[in-house]
Design a protein around this motif. Structure first.
Motif, PDB file in Angstrom:
ATOM      1  N   SER A  52       0.807  -1.219   0.000  1.00 19.84           N
ATOM      2  CA  SER A  52       0.000   0.000   0.000  1.00 19.84           C
ATOM      3  C   SER A  52       0.842   1.271   0.000  1.00 19.84           C
ATOM      4  N   THR A  53       2.162   1.145  -0.034  1.00 20.42           N
ATOM      5  CA  THR A  53       3.036   2.316  -0.055  1.00 20.42           C
ATOM      6  C   THR A  53       2.724   3.178  -1.275  1.00 20.42           C
ATOM      7  N   ALA A  54       2.535   4.474  -1.044  1.00 20.46           N
ATOM      8  CA  ALA A  54       2.160   5.376  -2.138  1.00 20.46           C
ATOM      9  C   ALA A  54       3.355   5.801  -2.973  1.00 20.46           C
ATOM     10  N   GLU A  55       4.507   6.012  -2.325  1.00 17.97           N
ATOM     11  CA  GLU A  55       5.683   6.506  -3.050  1.00 17.97           C
ATOM     12  C   GLU A  55       6.943   5.963  -2.393  1.00 17.97           C
ATOM     13  N   LEU A  56       7.919   5.650  -3.209  1.00 17.98           N
ATOM     14  CA  LEU A  56       9.182   5.090  -2.738  1.00 17.98           C
ATOM     15  C   LEU A  56      10.318   5.993  -3.208  1.00 17.98           C
ATOM     16  N   PHE A  57      11.261   6.260  -2.310  1.00 21.07           N
ATOM     17  CA  PHE A  57      12.391   7.130  -2.618  1.00 21.07           C
ATOM     18  C   PHE A  57      13.694   6.329  -2.560  1.00 21.07           C
ATOM     19  N   PHE A  58      14.673   6.753  -3.369  1.00 17.47           N
ATOM     20  CA  PHE A  58      16.023   6.224  -3.218  1.00 17.47           C
ATOM     21  C   PHE A  58      16.946   7.408  -2.969  1.00 17.47           C
ATOM     22  N   LYS A  99       9.661   7.155  -6.964  1.00 16.30           N
ATOM     23  CA  LYS A  99       8.733   6.483  -7.873  1.00 16.30           C
ATOM     24  C   LYS A  99       7.375   6.397  -7.206  1.00 16.30           C
ATOM     25  N   THR A 100       6.358   6.902  -7.893  1.00 18.64           N
ATOM     26  CA  THR A 100       4.988   6.780  -7.408  1.00 18.64           C
ATOM     27  C   THR A 100       4.481   5.372  -7.711  1.00 18.64           C
ATOM     28  N   LEU A 101       4.028   4.677  -6.674  1.00 15.77           N
ATOM     29  CA  LEU A 101       3.584   3.294  -6.835  1.00 15.77           C
ATOM     30  C   LEU A 101       2.076   3.185  -7.010  1.00 15.77           C
ATOM     31  N   THR A 102       1.359   4.245  -6.650  1.00 13.33           N
ATOM     32  CA  THR A 102      -0.094   4.219  -6.755  1.00 13.33           C
ATOM     33  C   THR A 102      -0.519   3.971  -8.199  1.00 13.33           C
ATOM     34  N   GLY A 103      -1.413   3.020  -8.385  1.00 20.07           N
ATOM     35  CA  GLY A 103      -1.949   2.752  -9.709  1.00 20.07           C
ATOM     36  C   GLY A 103      -1.154   1.758 -10.524  1.00 20.07           C
ATOM     37  N   LEU A 104      -0.056   1.242  -9.981  1.00 24.82           N
ATOM     38  CA  LEU A 104       0.755   0.288 -10.738  1.00 24.82           C
ATOM     39  C   LEU A 104       0.367  -1.162 -10.462  1.00 24.82           C
ATOM     40  N   GLY A 105      -0.624  -1.374  -9.585  1.00 20.47           N
ATOM     41  CA  GLY A 105      -1.076  -2.737  -9.320  1.00 20.47           C
ATOM     42  C   GLY A 105      -0.014  -3.594  -8.663  1.00 20.47           C
ATOM     43  N   MET A 106       0.719  -3.025  -7.717  1.00 22.94           N
ATOM     44  CA  MET A 106       1.783  -3.774  -7.057  1.00 22.94           C
ATOM     45  C   MET A 106       1.201  -4.906  -6.216  1.00 22.94           C
ATOM     46  N   LYS A 107       1.987  -5.958  -6.038  1.00 27.51           N
ATOM     47  CA  LYS A 107       1.553  -7.085  -5.213  1.00 27.51           C
ATOM     48  C   LYS A 107       2.709  -7.540  -4.332  1.00 27.51           C
ATOM     49  N   ALA A 137       1.875   1.981   5.788  1.00 22.56           N
ATOM     50  CA  ALA A 137       2.593   2.818   4.833  1.00 22.56           C
ATOM     51  C   ALA A 137       1.899   4.154   4.733  1.00 22.56           C
ATOM     52  N   PRO A 138       2.606   5.173   4.232  1.00 21.04           N
ATOM     53  CA  PRO A 138       1.956   6.464   4.024  1.00 21.04           C
ATOM     54  C   PRO A 138       0.762   6.315   3.098  1.00 21.04           C
ATOM     55  N   ALA A 139      -0.296   7.046   3.396  1.00 26.93           N
ATOM     56  CA  ALA A 139      -1.509   6.938   2.588  1.00 26.93           C
ATOM     57  C   ALA A 139      -1.276   7.507   1.202  1.00 26.93           C
ATOM     58  N   ALA A 140      -1.936   6.922   0.229  1.00 26.29           N
ATOM     59  CA  ALA A 140      -1.835   7.424  -1.142  1.00 26.29           C
ATOM     60  C   ALA A 140      -2.525   8.769  -1.236  1.00 26.29           C
ATOM     61  N   PRO A 165     -11.659  -4.656   5.516  1.00 28.60           N
ATOM     62  CA  PRO A 165     -10.440  -3.909   5.186  1.00 28.60           C
ATOM     63  C   PRO A 165      -9.207  -4.783   5.175  1.00 28.60           C
ATOM     64  N   ALA A 166      -9.168  -5.815   5.997  1.00 29.89           N
ATOM     65  CA  ALA A 166      -7.971  -6.654   6.058  1.00 29.89           C
ATOM     66  C   ALA A 166      -7.744  -7.395   4.760  1.00 29.89           C
ATOM     67  N   ASN A 167      -8.832  -7.680   4.021  1.00 34.59           N
ATOM     68  CA  ASN A 167      -8.685  -8.448   2.791  1.00 34.59           C
ATOM     69  C   ASN A 167      -8.741  -7.580   1.545  1.00 34.59           C
ATOM     70  N   ALA A 168      -9.023  -6.287   1.719  1.00 26.85           N
ATOM     71  CA  ALA A 168      -9.247  -5.447   0.547  1.00 26.85           C
ATOM     72  C   ALA A 168      -8.013  -5.343  -0.321  1.00 26.85           C
ATOM     73  N   ASP A 169      -6.838  -5.105   0.295  1.00 26.31           N
ATOM     74  CA  ASP A 169      -5.622  -4.942  -0.496  1.00 26.31           C
ATOM     75  C   ASP A 169      -5.311  -6.193  -1.289  1.00 26.31           C
ATOM     76  N   GLY A 170      -5.409  -7.343  -0.639  1.00 26.16           N
ATOM     77  CA  GLY A 170      -5.095  -8.587  -1.319  1.00 26.16           C
ATOM     78  C   GLY A 170      -6.044  -8.855  -2.466  1.00 26.16           C
ATOM     79  N   ALA A 171      -7.319  -8.464  -2.312  1.00 30.59           N
ATOM     80  CA  ALA A 171      -8.290  -8.743  -3.356  1.00 30.59           C
ATOM     81  C   ALA A 171      -8.028  -7.918  -4.598  1.00 30.59           C
ATOM     82  N   GLN A 172      -7.367  -6.757  -4.459  1.00 25.97           N
ATOM     83  CA  GLN A 172      -7.129  -5.901  -5.605  1.00 25.97           C
ATOM     84  C   GLN A 172      -5.980  -6.394  -6.466  1.00 25.97           C
ATOM     85  N   GLN A 173      -5.223  -7.346  -5.994  1.00 21.28           N
ATOM     86  CA  GLN A 173      -4.028  -7.746  -6.715  1.00 21.28           C
ATOM     87  C   GLN A 173      -4.313  -8.750  -7.824  1.00 21.28           C
TER      88      GLN A 173
END
Length: 295
Positions: A52-58, A99-107, A137-140, A165-173
């Motif tokens: 659920s991380t919205a953005e990742l930095f290096f 890198k913005t991760l929102t919308g990339l369908g990460m799993k 993780a930070p909210a999107a 809510p506990a299963n929502a993230d997994g169901a979107q993948q």
């Protein structure tokens, strides 16, 4: 004898010239993934982050690299995703890419990695972070107010289909087993953002991930066409880089007709239309100057 003597005298000179033309590689004092940067410092260092991380930095701290160039090569699951160029302003320099991760369908299990390089021959290291199911993780960011075209959304779920809510993230993948359309608005927004930046390779990866989220035939056909339009957009960019303005304009005109306005590719085409107009104006000015300077 004179040839040998001359060669011996030239050897240190040539070595010195080569050293001057190829500066020493900068030193990476720090390099880590983080979920945020505040006051030019990472708020944490991570080797795992939730899906659920919205953005990742290096983040990198560079020593002894003043006026050199640093490159962050981002890869997703081992496949190149985007290259970021960073200029080093002094011998003590802190810089980062994101890198913005929102919308990339990460799993869970997906991996992001960054290889850091400098001038040719300067391989400075490779780092990796893994996405997991657990953790906070930070909210999107809320994108509901942004002006993006409406997408076909699925019908409201019945009470028996409502997930906790506990299963929502997994169901979107995973792609649904039926043919009902799913809401891909966040995916389309990410694709549009990537194309606006000219990142056709990243857009192609985002399109592939959107395909994995739907089993709807109409949406799959739309994504297939979007992938073809993205490839055509990449060819257009190549023509522009080659300064083949007539061929680029011809290709752009064809794409402006074939690509629907609601496609994420269309705003990027509009941007290239403005760019070609600017290049045409520059060419006319250059031709006028040459004509004025001619005897």
């Amino acid at each position: 004898m004179r040839v040998i003597l001359l060669a011996s005298l030239l050897t240190p000179v040539l070595a010195m010239a080569q050293t001057e033309s190829q500066p020493a590689c900068p030193t990476l004092a720090r390099a880590d993934f983080t979920t945020a940067v505040e006051n030019r410092e990472p708020t944490n260092t991570v080797s795992q982050v939730p899906v659920s991380t919205a953005e990742l930095f290096f983040y990198t701290e560079v020593h002894d690299g003043s006026h050199q160039t640093l490159y962050h090569h981002w890869s997703l699951n081992g496949e190149p995703f985007v290259d970021v160029t960073l200029e080093i302003g002094s011998d003590f320099w802190r810089t980062w890419s994101s890198k913005t991760l929102t919308g990339l369908g990460m799993k869970a299990g997906d991996t992001w990695s960054v290889s850091v390089t400098g001038a040719p021959g300067c391989e400075l290291g490779h780092w990796q972070v893994t996405l997991t199911e657990s953790g906070n993780a930070p909210a999107a960011p809320d994108t509901s107010t942004q002006g993006t075209p409406d997408r076909t959304a699925p019908p409201p779920p019945s009470p028996s289909q409502t997930q906790s809510p506990a299963n929502a993230d997994g169901a979107q993948q995973a792609a649904p087993t039926d043919s009902a359309p799913v809401d891909l608005s966040a995916n389309f927004m990410a694709i549009e953002e990537l194309l606006t930046l000219g990142d056709t390779r990243g857009a192609r990866s985002a399109i592939k991930r959107a395909r994995a989220l739907t089993g709807n035939a109409q949406q799959l056909a739309e994504l297939d066409q979007m992938d073809k339009d993205n490839q055509a957009f990449a060819e257009l960019n190549q023509l522009i880089r080659q300064r083949d303005i007539p061929a680029a304009r011809q290709k752009l005109q064809a794409l402006m007709v074939s690509v629907p306005p609601e496609s994420p590719v269309y705003p990027a085409l509009q941007g290239r239309h403005k760019l070609l107009d600017q290049l045409n104006e520059m060419n006319r000015d250059s031709a006028a100057l040459q004509a004025a300077a001619a005897p």
